[in-house]
Design an enzyme around this catalytic site. Structure first.
Site, PDB file in Angstrom:
ATOM      1  CE  LYS A  50      29.388  33.903 -95.716  1.00 39.49           C
ATOM      2  NZ  LYS A  50      29.731  33.823 -97.628  1.00 39.49           N
ATOM      3  CG  ASP A  91      31.449  37.024 -94.865  1.00 39.37           C
ATOM      4  OD1 ASP A  91      30.326  37.903 -94.951  1.00 39.37           O
ATOM      5  OD2 ASP A  91      31.719  36.395 -95.596  1.00 39.37           O
TER       6      ASP A  91
END
Length: 298
Positions: free
Chosen positions: A10, A134
């Site tokens: 990401k 996350d």
């Protein structure tokens, strides 16, 4: 049964730190985006739970987030069997790209299917938040707003497919995330408005341009470039080679840039190599691509 899952990296389109919480975490508001730089996780039913991980700079199996997620799922689901897990790393470790968290989320999704648990998504999200900040995001992927210390996820319309170059400088920062956040004081905190504007632009399906990132508030980037000369030097080399803007990925030290064309990509990759950094061409991917899972033949 044998399964293969994709575990994508990401980037952070925005990263705003709103303040320090009583529990020691920082309150953040950030817009996350999966990209097609991916690890691969293969799962197979087995009597015991084991992990074989291939790649550079990986922690021992018992400290790996993939194993931690698998053990937590097995314990909370009261499952007595195991799995043979084989993790192949392509995402650079400890670079701010979320590879370990993505691997953990892939383990939760894959083992839920392999073991026939069929847990509700909300329960998987709660387990993911226990593993790491996350991890809940990677249960969905695509484009999303993350709040709290990263565990509260609000899906957003997918950002348009965008070509980027990820650059990882030759910089090792012990206890990186804690070190980066320790650089911040109250004067570096934000009210979250930049992330809200960015989210609104996505909801309104406005055209996505790099200029949308120029005024985005990144609480960590300025302090990171000041605190680490190697990071600043790499950024300068990329700017001199024609990058319009160089953004910090999460808590770094990975950097990313939006690309206009192939010629610019090659020029920036050469500049990265001259600074001793590794460069990875990538594109943004949707949630459906981020959650790829296939059943392998026996």
């Amino acid at each position: 049964m044998r399964l293969r899952l994709t575990a994508p990296a990401k980037i952070n389109w925005t990263l705003e730190v709103l303040g320090r919480r009583p529990d020691g975490f920082h309150e953040v508001k950030t817009i996350l985006q999966t990209i097609d730089l991916c690890d691969s996780l293969e799962l197979e039913t087995a009597p015991e739970l084991t992990l074989e991980a291939m790649g550079e700079g990986l922690p021992p199996s018992d400290a790996n987030l993939t194993m931690r997620a698998a053990c937590l799922l097995r314990e909370r689901a009261d499952y007595s069997g195991g799995a043979r897990m084989r993790l192949t790393k392509a995402i650079p470790v400890a670079a701010g790209l979320g590879g370990g968290s993505s691997d953990a989320a892939a383990a939760l999704r894959g083992l839920d299917r392999l073991w026939g648990l069929a847990l509700p998504h909300e329960r998987l999200v709660k387990l993911a938040a226990e593993v790491g900040s996350d991890v809940p995001f990677f249960l969905r992927g695509g484009t999303a707003l993350a709040e709290g210390h990263g565990e509260r996820i609000t899906p957003l319309p997918d950002a348009p497919r965008t070509a980027i170059l990820v650059v990882v400088p030759p910089l090792s920062i012990p206890h990186k995330t804690q070190r980066m956040y320790s650089l911040l004081g109250p004067e570096h905190y934000s009210d979250g408005a930049a992330s809200d504007r960015f989210a609104d632009a996505l909801r309104q399906r406005r055209l996505f341009e790099e200029s949308d990132l120029y005024d985005v508030f990144d609480s960590l980037a300025f302090q990171a470039f000041q605190a680490f000369p190697e990071l600043h030097a790499c950024r300068q080399a990329l700017m001199q080679a024609g990058a319009s803007a160089v953004h910090l990925a999460g808590s770094g030290p990975a950097l990313f840039m939006l690309l206009r064309d192939e010629e610019q990509r090659e020029r920036l990759a050469r500049a990265a190599a001259s600074a001793g950094a590794r460069a990875f061409a990538a594109t943004t991917i949707r949630s459906s691509q981020a959650l790829a899972m296939e059943q392998l033949p026996d």
